[in-house]
Scaffold this motif. Structure first.
Motif, mmCIF file in Angstrom:
data_model
loop_
_atom_site.group_PDB
_atom_site.id
_atom_site.type_symbol
_atom_site.label_atom_id
_atom_site.label_comp_id
_atom_site.label_asym_id
_atom_site.label_seq_id
_atom_site.Cartn_x
_atom_site.Cartn_y
_atom_site.Cartn_z
ATOM 1 N N LEU A 6 1.031 -1.140 -0.058
ATOM 2 C CA LEU A 6 -0.157 -0.078 -0.101
ATOM 3 C C LEU A 6 0.420 1.024 -0.108
ATOM 4 N N VAL A 7 1.433 0.778 0.723
ATOM 5 C CA VAL A 7 3.227 2.434 1.179
ATOM 6 C C VAL A 7 3.460 3.014 -0.532
ATOM 7 N N SER A 9 2.832 1.491 -3.159
ATOM 8 C CA SER A 9 1.914 1.882 -4.651
ATOM 9 C C SER A 9 1.089 3.616 -4.420
ATOM 10 N N CYS A 10 1.030 4.127 -3.014
ATOM 11 C CA CYS A 10 0.767 5.020 -2.801
ATOM 12 C C CYS A 10 1.819 6.118 -3.323
ATOM 13 N N MET A 13 2.706 6.133 -7.143
ATOM 14 C CA MET A 13 1.731 6.794 -8.311
ATOM 15 C C MET A 13 2.404 8.551 -7.760
ATOM 16 N N SER A 14 2.202 9.000 -6.575
ATOM 17 C CA SER A 14 2.665 10.433 -5.556
ATOM 18 C C SER A 14 3.703 10.519 -7.046
ATOM 19 N N TYR A 17 2.461 10.562 -10.891
ATOM 20 C CA TYR A 17 1.001 11.256 -10.695
ATOM 21 C C TYR A 17 1.022 13.103 -11.839
ATOM 22 N N LEU A 63 -6.001 11.847 -5.222
ATOM 23 C CA LEU A 63 -6.787 10.670 -4.506
ATOM 24 C C LEU A 63 -7.947 10.084 -5.085
ATOM 25 N N LEU A 66 -5.571 7.221 -5.798
ATOM 26 C CA LEU A 66 -5.270 6.851 -5.129
ATOM 27 C C LEU A 66 -6.085 5.517 -4.771
ATOM 28 N N ALA A 70 -4.285 1.850 -5.313
ATOM 29 C CA ALA A 70 -3.969 1.328 -4.296
ATOM 30 C C ALA A 70 -4.037 0.276 -3.320
#
Length: 88
Positions: A6-7, A9-10, A13-14, A17, A63, A66, A70
């Motif tokens: 999860l972390v 992926s976030c 993506m951030s 993006y 957001l 995510l 995510a």
């Protein structure tokens, strides 16, 4: 391992993006009369977004992405780890 997925992926993506946002804006421009051609290229799009909307403009729409992607990436990461453990 779900949390790590999860972390990661976030974070991934951030970081990527702003490039996705620029790609989308370049693809959409000129497709209809209400979407005129506004950008000459990638660097022009980055410059105009930052100038007109600030750096936060590069993260507009992050957001919802995510929330959508995510959890799926985290499940994929955890499942891969679980299957790898089962195969050893």
């Amino acid at each position: 391992s779900f949390g790590c997925g999860l972390v990661s992926s976030c974070i991934g993506m951030s970081v990527s993006y702003p490039f996705i946002l620029v790609r989308t804006r370049l693809q959409v421009q000129g497709t209809r009369e209400d979407k005129p051609i506004m950008y000459k290229g990638m660097s022009d799009c980055f410059t105009k977004v930052v100038r007109n909307e600030g750096f936060a403009g590069l993260m507009r729409g992050l957001l919802p992405n995510l929330i959508k992607a995510a959890p799926a990436a985290a499940i994929n990461f955890a499942l891969y780890d679980w299957v790898k453990g089962c195969m050893q």
